[in-house]
Design an enzyme around this catalytic site. Structure first.
Site, PDB file in Angstrom:
ATOM      1  N   CYS A  42      53.387  55.358  30.490  1.00  0.00           N
ATOM      2  CA  CYS A  42      52.646  54.223  29.954  1.00  0.00           C
ATOM      3  C   CYS A  42      53.140  52.922  30.579  1.00  0.00           C
ATOM      4  O   CYS A  42      52.862  52.680  31.745  1.00  0.00           O
ATOM      5  CB  CYS A  42      52.712  54.217  28.430  1.00  0.00           C
ATOM      6  SG  CYS A  42      51.288  53.389  27.724  1.00  0.00           S
TER       7      CYS A  42
ATOM      8  N   HIS B 231      50.939  59.407  26.945  1.00  0.00           N
ATOM      9  CA  HIS B 231      52.266  59.765  26.428  1.00  0.00           C
ATOM     10  C   HIS B 231      52.390  61.280  26.308  1.00  0.00           C
ATOM     11  O   HIS B 231      52.103  61.843  25.256  1.00  0.00           O
ATOM     12  CB  HIS B 231      52.479  59.132  25.052  1.00  0.00           C
ATOM     13  CG  HIS B 231      52.666  57.658  25.093  1.00  0.00           C
ATOM     14  ND1 HIS B 231      53.891  57.071  25.265  1.00  0.00           N
ATOM     15  CD2 HIS B 231      51.779  56.657  25.010  1.00  0.00           C
ATOM     16  CE1 HIS B 231      53.751  55.759  25.270  1.00  0.00           C
ATOM     17  NE2 HIS B 231      52.472  55.474  25.122  1.00  0.00           N
TER      18      HIS B 231
ATOM     19  N   GLU C 231      54.904  63.008  25.912  1.00  0.00           N
ATOM     20  CA  GLU C 231      55.945  63.430  24.968  1.00  0.00           C
ATOM     21  C   GLU C 231      55.384  63.833  23.604  1.00  0.00           C
ATOM     22  O   GLU C 231      55.991  64.628  22.890  1.00  0.00           O
ATOM     23  CB  GLU C 231      57.015  62.344  24.806  1.00  0.00           C
ATOM     24  CG  GLU C 231      56.589  61.052  24.104  1.00  0.00           C
ATOM     25  CD  GLU C 231      56.018  59.995  25.051  1.00  0.00           C
ATOM     26  OE1 GLU C 231      55.479  60.373  26.121  1.00  0.00           O
ATOM     27  OE2 GLU C 231      56.105  58.800  24.727  1.00  0.00           O
TER      28      GLU C 231
END
Ligand code: GLN
Length: 547
Positions: A381, A507, A509
């Protein structure tokens, strides 16, 4: 109709209620049940999206674009539940709804009150999930005794009454501290916390007692006697090395069996099957190698602000049995060329998401270092945006290239707010949130890592890559390797002439799980291992004259 498990916490905050809820979800799934989890937060923000990560930790984003409490990240990592807007609610959201209805005239001249209007709305949120699973686990944020949690506890009390026997369980998480001076584990705080719960009409069925050492039988019996909970339901939730061990600690003490009995579900479920989970924990606890990752960001002194990221890095190491050591490096401390020496000990560099101008210059220096010294770099990001700025400035010669977030007057706005220009921002939520499809370019690092041509990843940003600059950036060697199918948004950039240099606007994650490490994290850790080996073999640039 689903059965319900309510989880509250007492004595102090940060007892790991979220991990406890997620672990119970994991155990029930291991018996073939479908579970979902919900977090109820008593604060008045409508959602945590507006809170600083220092205040509240990470904002977790769901597929449908909800900005939620970080506990939802634990829920998704420990279970297969697919969480949405409906899985996290705050007092703010509930009051917003009620006040909106009141203004619309829905209450027809009645006085609008906490009981029944607020409590009814809380129950409605919990009930909305009853179609989705066999068991709904509802975690109440905060600590019993807080003024702001009272309506939630009252709603839980009412709901248990309405659900009837055998349809709900109440679990209370408490602390049993070791008092060194007395050489004793103290049960009094737990007794008081349960007394408080009982005063509002809730008798817990099970206590998860957090302590730094196992509770001896005598302590469990004492707690059982004073708290009116059977001794086998006083669970010793002892501190563990990794949160992923918690389901195993609970399984040993038959937490799932006790819950299934209380829910009268024992005959509906199969044997517990935790083989995959046990194998994963075994890998995690017995690494054969390690890498050191420099995480360059500005929220460094508060670990929870990058919770999912930390977990995803750890997952990325699992396939290699590799321990991933993370050093948080404050980007405000980095200058060029001094940062070269500071960063050289690490096997890879990662710049995560973030907001605002502070610390960005230091991130750009770290990225320059990784690019020039061929150290694996992963930009997420903001980390991708900074990577584009660095490349524009230092490779394409576009001095002062910037994001309009940091310098609205920049002559080269390589990162800008496309949606604002299109007038889309007027829709309310000003960020691009939630999952969007992304096409991966043939022959790219991303495509190799994922092994598929199209992925869906979660976003949370306002600014994006400015395609007007694509010709000059690509002419100098940057490659756009991921974009939305309509070609509007650039989602991934890479440097092909580098061992591993990739930035993504989303993202990744948020989608990584210990049993399914995210492909990009897995690939990144693989690159860090290779870099470590190159360093060992003396094959990396030791020093290059800066400037
Ligand atoms: N601040 C940047 C933006 O709003 C990056 C956001 C992020 O890293 N999550 O686009």
């Amino acid at each position: 109709m689903a059965k319900y498990i309510f989880i509250t916490g007492g004595v102090v905050s940060s007892l790991g209620k979220g991990i406890a809820a997620a672990s119970i979800g994991c155990l029930l799934e291991s018996r073939g049940l479908r579970v979902t989890l919900q977090k109820m937060d008593p604060y008045l923000n409508v959602d945590p999206g507006t809170m600083s990560p220092f205040q509240h930790g990470e904002v977790f984003v769901t597929d449908d674009g909800a900005e939620t409490d970080l506990d939802l990240g634990h829920y998704e990592r420990f279970t297969h539940a697919r969480l949405t807007q409906r899985n996290n609610v705050t007092s703010g959201r509930i009051y917003e709804t009620i006040i909106f209805r009141e203004r619309r005239g829905d209450y027809l001249g009645k006085t609008v009150q906490v009981i029944p209007h607020v409590t009814d709305e809380i129950k409605a949120w919990a009930r909305r999930l009853s179609e989705e699973a066999d068991v709904v686990i509802v975690e109440i944020g905060g600590t019993v005794g807080d003024i702001e949690s009272l309506p939630f506890l009252e709603a839980v009390r009412q709901m248990r009454q309405e659900l009837g026997r055998g349809n709900s369980v109440h679990i209370h998480v408490t602390l049993v501290p070791w008092i060194a001076a007395a050489g004793e584990l103290k049960t009094k705080p737990t007794q008081h916390s349960v007394k408080e719960l009982r005063a509002i009409g809730i008798q817990p069925d099970m206590l998860l007692c957090r302590s730094d050492r196992p509770l001896p039988a005598s302590v469990r019996e004492k707690i059982s006697l004073f708290c009116n909970v059977p001794p086998e339901a006083v669970i010793s939730a002892v501190d563990v090395e990794s949160v992923y061990e918690v389901p195993l600690v609970f399984a040993e003490q038959h937490v799932d069996e006790i819950i299934l009995d209380l829910l009268e579900m024992r005959d509906r479920v199969g044997e517990r099957d935790l083989r995959e989970w046990i194998e994963m924990v075994e890998r995690l606890k017995n690494p054969v190698q390690e890498v050191h990752i420099a995480l360059v960001g500005k929220y460094v002194d508060y670990e929870d602000s990058y919770k999912s990221l930390k977990e995803a890095l750890l997952h990325g190491g699992l396939p290699y049995r590799c321990k991933v050591n993370i050093s948080w490096i404050d980007s405000e401390q980095l200058s060029w060329p001094e940062c070269i020496e500071r960063l050289q000990p690490y096997d890879a560099v990662l710049v995560p998401g973030g907001f605002g101008k502070r610390g960005v210059e230091g991130m750009i220096h770290a990225i320059r270092y990784a690019r020039e010294f061929k150290v694996p770099y992963f930009g997420i990001c903001l980390g991708m945006q900074a990577m584009v700025i660095e490349f524009a400035r230092n490779v394409c010669g576009l001095t002062d290239a910037d994001s309009t977030e940091f310098n609205p007057a920049t002559p080269h706005r390589v990162i800008y707010k496309l949606r604002e220009l299109k007038g889309v921002d007027a829709l309310g939520g000003t960020m691009r949130l939630g999952a969007y499809p992304c096409l991966l370019a043939e022959g790219s690092l991303a495509r190799r890592a994922y092994g598929v041509a199209e992925v869906r990843e979660r976003h949370r940003h306002r600014y994006e890559f400015n395609r007007e600059y694509e010709p000059i950036l690509t002419a100098h060697g940057l490659r756009v390797t991921g974009q939305t199918p309509d070609g509007v948004y650039v989602e991934i950039c890479e440097l092909p002439d580098h061992p591993w240099f990739l930035g993504c606007q989303f993202h990744p994650e948020f989608r990584s799980k210990p049993l399914e490490p995210h492909p990009l994290f897995r690939s990144f850790i693989g690159a860090a291992i290779e870099h470590r080996e190159r360093k060992k073999a003396g094959q990396v640039m030791a020093h290059k004259v800066a400037r």
